[in-house]
Design an enzyme around this catalytic site. Structure first.
Site, PDB file in Angstrom:
ATOM      1  CB  SER A 125      37.447  56.178   9.157  1.00 15.20           C
ATOM      2  OG  SER A 125      38.489  57.072   9.198  1.00 15.20           O
ATOM      3  CG  HIS A 146      35.587  61.379   9.622  1.00 14.26           C
ATOM      4  ND1 HIS A 146      35.124  61.065   8.358  1.00 14.26           N
ATOM      5  CD2 HIS A 146      36.714  60.652   9.776  1.00 14.26           C
ATOM      6  CE1 HIS A 146      35.926  60.194   7.800  1.00 14.26           C
ATOM      7  NE2 HIS A 146      36.901  59.919   8.629  1.00 14.26           N
ATOM      8  CD  GLU A 158      32.049  62.881   6.724  1.00 17.46           C
ATOM      9  OE1 GLU A 158      31.396  62.681   5.691  1.00 17.46           O
ATOM     10  OE2 GLU A 158      32.664  61.977   7.307  1.00 17.46           O
ATOM     11  CG  ASN A 196      35.198  57.061   4.241  1.00 22.49           C
ATOM     12  OD1 ASN A 196      35.882  57.537   3.326  1.00 22.49           O
ATOM     13  ND2 ASN A 196      35.654  56.943   5.462  1.00 22.49           N
TER      14      ASN A 196
HETATM   15  N1  LIG Z   1      44.621  57.935   7.970  1.00 25.43           N
HETATM   16  C1  LIG Z   1      43.510  58.442   7.475  1.00 25.43           C
HETATM   17  O1  LIG Z   1      43.412  58.734   6.277  1.00 25.43           O
HETATM   18  C2  LIG Z   1      42.340  58.705   8.392  1.00 25.43           C
HETATM   19  C3  LIG Z   1      41.368  59.629   7.987  1.00 25.43           C
HETATM   20  C4  LIG Z   1      40.312  59.920   8.854  1.00 25.43           C
HETATM   21  C5  LIG Z   1      40.225  59.268  10.071  1.00 25.43           C
HETATM   22  N2  LIG Z   1      41.183  58.348  10.426  1.00 25.43           N
HETATM   23  C6  LIG Z   1      41.049  57.727  11.763  1.00 25.43           C
HETATM   24  O2  LIG Z   1      41.943  58.384  12.650  1.00 25.43           O
HETATM   25  C7  LIG Z   1      42.435  57.461  13.626  1.00 25.43           C
HETATM   26  C8  LIG Z   1      43.948  57.443  13.578  1.00 25.43           C
HETATM   27  O3  LIG Z   1      44.374  57.091  12.291  1.00 25.43           O
HETATM   28  P1  LIG Z   1      45.858  57.385  11.793  1.00 25.43           P
HETATM   29  O4  LIG Z   1      45.877  57.118  10.340  1.00 25.43           O
HETATM   30  O5  LIG Z   1      46.340  58.676  12.327  1.00 25.43           O
HETATM   31  O6  LIG Z   1      46.648  56.193  12.536  1.00 25.43           O
HETATM   32  P2  LIG Z   1      48.201  56.114  12.881  1.00 25.43           P
HETATM   33  O7  LIG Z   1      48.503  54.667  13.040  1.00 25.43           O
HETATM   34  O8  LIG Z   1      49.024  56.929  11.969  1.00 25.43           O
HETATM   35  O9  LIG Z   1      48.287  56.812  14.333  1.00 25.43           O
HETATM   36  C9  LIG Z   1      47.679  56.283  15.478  1.00 25.43           C
HETATM   37  C10 LIG Z   1      48.522  56.687  16.685  1.00 25.43           C
HETATM   38  O10 LIG Z   1      47.799  56.356  17.855  1.00 25.43           O
HETATM   39  C11 LIG Z   1      48.697  55.789  18.790  1.00 25.43           C
HETATM   40  N3  LIG Z   1      47.896  54.949  19.674  1.00 25.43           N
HETATM   41  C12 LIG Z   1      47.373  53.727  19.419  1.00 25.43           C
HETATM   42  N4  LIG Z   1      46.643  53.319  20.470  1.00 25.43           N
HETATM   43  C13 LIG Z   1      46.694  54.306  21.408  1.00 25.43           C
HETATM   44  C14 LIG Z   1      46.096  54.497  22.677  1.00 25.43           C
HETATM   45  N5  LIG Z   1      45.322  53.558  23.219  1.00 25.43           N
HETATM   46  N6  LIG Z   1      46.336  55.659  23.320  1.00 25.43           N
HETATM   47  C15 LIG Z   1      47.122  56.608  22.779  1.00 25.43           C
HETATM   48  N7  LIG Z   1      47.717  56.491  21.590  1.00 25.43           N
HETATM   49  C16 LIG Z   1      47.487  55.344  20.907  1.00 25.43           C
HETATM   50  C17 LIG Z   1      49.707  55.037  17.968  1.00 25.43           C
HETATM   51  O11 LIG Z   1      50.934  54.869  18.684  1.00 25.43           O
HETATM   52  C18 LIG Z   1      49.853  55.961  16.749  1.00 25.43           C
HETATM   53  O12 LIG Z   1      50.904  56.896  16.945  1.00 25.43           O
HETATM   54  C19 LIG Z   1      41.753  56.137  13.327  1.00 25.43           C
HETATM   55  O13 LIG Z   1      40.578  56.042  14.085  1.00 25.43           O
HETATM   56  C20 LIG Z   1      41.420  56.272  11.846  1.00 25.43           C
HETATM   57  O14 LIG Z   1      40.333  55.445  11.465  1.00 25.43           O
HETATM   58  C21 LIG Z   1      42.240  58.074   9.636  1.00 25.43           C
END
Ligand SMILES: NC(=O)c1ccc[n+]([C@@H]2O[C@H](COP(=O)([O-])OP(=O)(O)OC[C@H]3O[C@@H](n4cnc5c(N)ncnc54)[C@H](O)[C@@H]3O)[C@@H](O)[C@H]2O)c1
Length: 506
Positions: A125, A146, A158, A196
Site C-alpha cells: 500500500s 494493489h 491498481e 490512498n
Molecule cells: N489490510 C488492508 O486494508 C490492505 C489493503 C491493501 C494492501 N494491503 C497490504 O497488503 C499486505 C498485507 O496486509 P494484511 O492486512 O493482509 O496483513 P496481515 O497482517 O493480515 O497478513 C500478513 C500475513 O503475512 C504473513 N507474513 C509476514 N511476513 C511473512 C513472510 N516474510 N513470508 C510469508 N508470510 C509472511 C503473516 O504471518 C500474516 O499472516 C501489506 O503489504 C499491506 O500494506 C493491506
C-alpha cells in the site's frame, strides 16, 4: 516478454494468508485459477482457508453460490509449506508484512525458483514498487497489484509499473485483473498510488475543521451525508478504518511528498492514537461503540426564535436561490440594495468567511449570517455566524430556513463552511493526481468511486460543482487563511479559466 497470463491453467502463488492474502487467493480461485497459499506463521494458511470456507458457506446459504462451485473454489486453493512448492507458479503475489526488506527478501528467494518469465507482484500500500523491484535480479518482471480490503468485495485493483517494469507486463496485468473479475486502473509508482492519495482530502480536512472548533465530528458527518450525498461521514470513516491506520497513512504520505502542506497530518490524531481512541476496534473513537447514546452538544447554541418578518439577501451567487427559499417560508425578502434596519442579512459566500462577506458588503455583523449555497443541496443547510452575530439573529435565521426535509446545522465562522471546503479539497487533490500524471483522468474518478466509495470521482465532482466555482472556493480559502495547503493546482485553474471539463487531458 513475460509469461502468457491468458493461458487456461494459470497458477498464482499468494504469499501471506492474512486479511489480504486469503482474499486475493479466494478471488483467483473463484476465477478458476489455481491459488497456492503460503504463510510464514504455522497454522495461518489453515485458518485462512477455514475463513474462506465459512464465507463461501454463507454465499451458498443465501443461494448466491452453488455447493459444487464452493467445493471447486476450495479445491483450487492449495496450502503450501515451502518456497519450492511455488516453483511452478506463473504469478507470485505477495501480501506479507508491509516491510521493504521482508518483501525484497521474499522476491529474491522466489526469483531463484520460478520460471524466468514468471511475474512477481506486490500488494504493497505504501512502499515503492520500484524500490521492491530494485532488490531483484530482473526488476522488469516486478509490478504492483494493489487490491482493496476485503478483496472478494472490492472491485478495484491498481496496477503499478515500477520504473524498470516492462511496459508489456503492465498491459498483461490489466488483462489478468479483468480475468479475475476485478476492475484495473493503471497508476504510476508514486506515494499512495491513486486511491490512498485521493483520500488525503476528506479525513484530514475534516479533522482541521473540528480542531478549529468550527463544527463537531457529528455535525460534519451529518452535513457530508445529508447535504453532500456521501455514504459515510469523514469521522465515521476514520472510526471504521481505525485512527492508527489512517494516521500512519497520513504521516507516510506527508513525509513521502516531502512536507507538501496539502497532506499535512493532524496533530490531534497523534494524541488520539496515543490515548487509544482508535474507533470501532477500541470501542471509542469520535463516537462510542459501547452502546452509550451520542450526547455531543451542538457547537453553537441557538436560542429558539420566531421566523423573522424581513430578510435581506446579498445579490451574489446563490442569493437568488436563497431568496426563493426564504420567500417560500413566508418571509418578506429584499434581494440586494441597502438592507432595511430590522432585516436579518443573509450572505452566500464562496470560500470567504461570514466576517469577510459582512465587512466587504458593509453589513452589520451582529445581524449577518452566511448560508452555504455551493452545491444547492437540499438535505441539510449550513448556517455560519460571524463572531459578532447575535443569538437572536441566529435563532431567527434558523427558524427561517429549517424544514423537516432540510434541518439546519449552525457552525462557527470559517472560510468555506464545511461542505464547500471539503468538496473543494477533494477536487483539488484529484486535480493534483491528474497533474502529476499518476493516472488518466477518467481512471482517477473510477478508482475513487470504487476504492473510496465516494458518490462521484473528484474530477466529475468538480465538473458538477463547476471548475470555476471550485476554484473560487479554494482561492477564497487561500485568501482568508494565507495557508499554502489551499492553493489550487494549475490543472484546476487552467481548466476553470478555459471553461472546460476537469477530465480534459492536456
Ligand atoms: N489490510 C488492508 O486494508 C490492505 C489493503 C491493501 C494492501 N494491503 C497490504 O497488503 C499486505 C498485507 O496486509 P494484511 O492486512 O493482509 O496483513 P496481515 O497482517 O493480515 O497478513 C500478513 C500475513 O503475512 C504473513 N507474513 C509476514 N511476513 C511473512 C513472510 N516474510 N513470508 C510469508 N508470510 C509472511 C503473516 O504471518 C500474516 O499472516 C501489506 O503489504 C499491506 O500494506 C493491506
Amino acid at each position: 516478454m513475460a509469461i502468457d497470463l491468458r493461458k487456461p491453467d494459470l497458477t498464482v502463488a499468494v504469499f501471506g494468508a492474512g486479511t489480504m492474502g486469503r482474499g486475493i487467493a479466494q478471488v483467483c480461485a473463484q476465477a478458476g485459477l489455481t491459488a497456492l497459499l503460503f504463510d510464514a506463521r504455522a497454522g495461518a494458511v489453515a485458518e485462512a482457508i477455514a475463513a474462506v470456507d465459512k464465507a463461501l458457506a454463507g454465499l451458498v446459504a443465501k443461494g448466491r453460490m452453488s455447493a459444487d462451485d464452493k467445493s471447486g473454489v476450495l479445491a483450487r486453493m492449495r496450502p503450501i509449506a515451502f518456497y519450492d512448492d511455488a516453483a511452478g507458479a506463473d504469478v507470485v503475489i505477495e501480501a506479507i508484512v508491509e516491510d521493504l526488506d521482508a518483501k525484497r527478501a521474499l522476491f529474491r528467494e522466489m526469483e531463484q525458483r520460478i520460471a524466468p518469465d514468471a511475474v512477481l507482484a506486490t500488494n504493497t500500500s505504501s512502499l515503492s514498487v520500484t524500490a521492491i523491484a530494485a532488490g531483484c535480479a530482473r526488476p522488469q518482471r516486478v509490478a504492483g497489484l494493489h487490491f482493496f480490503n476485503p478483496p472478494p468485495l472490492m472491485r478495484l485493483v491498481e496496477v503499478i509499473g515500477g520504473l524498470r517494469t516492462e511496459p508489456a507486463l503492465v498491459e498483461a496485468l490489466v488483462d489478468f485483473v479483468k480475468r479475475i473479475n476485478k476492475h484495473p486502473v493503471v497508476a504510476t509508482d508514486t506515494p499512495g498510488f491513486v486511491v490512498n492519495h485521493a483520500g488525503r482530502a476528506y479525513g484530514p480536512e475534516a479533522l482541521r475543521i473540528v480542531a478549529q472548533g468550527i463544527a463537531s465530528p457529528r455535525e460534519v458527518d451529518l452535513l457530508m451525508k445529508e447535504a453532500a450525498g456521501f455514504r459515510m461521514g469523514p469521522f465515521e470513516l476514520l472510526d471504521l478504518i481505525g485512527g492508527d491506520v489512517t494516521h500512519a497513512v497520513m504521516v507516510s504520505m506527508f513525509e513521502q511528498y516531502f512536507g507538501e502542506p496539502m497532506y499535512q497530518p493532524s496533530p490531534q490524531m497523534t494524541t488520539r492514537v496515543a490515548g487509544g481512541l482508535l474507533g470501532r476496534k477500541s470501542k471509542q473513537g469520535f463516537y462510542s461503540y459501547d452502546g452509550a447514546p451520542d450526547a455531543s452538544p451542538p457547537t453553537v447554541d441557538v436560542p429558539a426564535q420566531p421566523k423573522p418578518a424581513a430578510a435581506w439577501v446579498a445579490d451574489e451567487e446563490g442569493g437568488r436561490d436563497l431568496a426563493g427559499l426564504l420567500k417560500g417560508a413566508g418571509i418578506a425578502v429584499q434581494l440586494g440594495g441597502a438592507p432595511a434596519p430590522d432585516a436579518i442579512c443573509f450572505v452566500t459566500p464562496l470560500g470567504e468567511d461570514a466576517t469577510g462577506a459582512a465587512v466587504r458588503l458593509a453589513l452589520e455583523p451582529a445581524r449577518t449570517v452566511a448560508v452555504d449555497m455551493f452545491g444547492r443541496f437540499s438535505g441539510r443547510h449550513t448556517l455560519m455566524k460571524t463572531p459578532l452575530t447575535s443569538p437572536e439573529t441566529l435563532g431567527a435565521a434558523v427558524a427561517a430556513l429549517a424544514t423537516e426535509a432540510s434541518p439546519v446545522t449552525v457552525i462557527n465562522d470559517s472560510a468555506g463552511f464545511v461542505v464547500q471546503r471539503l468538496l473543494a479539497m477533494i477536487v483539488n487533490v484529484g486535480t493534483r493526481i491528474a497533474e502529476l500524471r499518476i493516472a488518466a483522468p477518467t481512471d482517477i474518478d473510477t478508482a475513487v468511486e470504487l476504492g473510496l466509495n465516494y458518490p462521484k470521482g473528484p474530477l466529475a465532482l468538480g465538473n458538477i460543482l463547476g471548475p470555476a466555482r471550485a476554484l473560487a472556493v479554494l482561492d477564497g480559502m487561500h485568501g482568508v487563511t494565507l495557508d499554502p495547503k489551499y492553493r489550487a493546482t494549475a490543472w484546476l485553474r487552467r481548466r476553470a479559466r478555459l471553461g472546460v471539463s476537469l477530465l480534459t487531458p492536456d
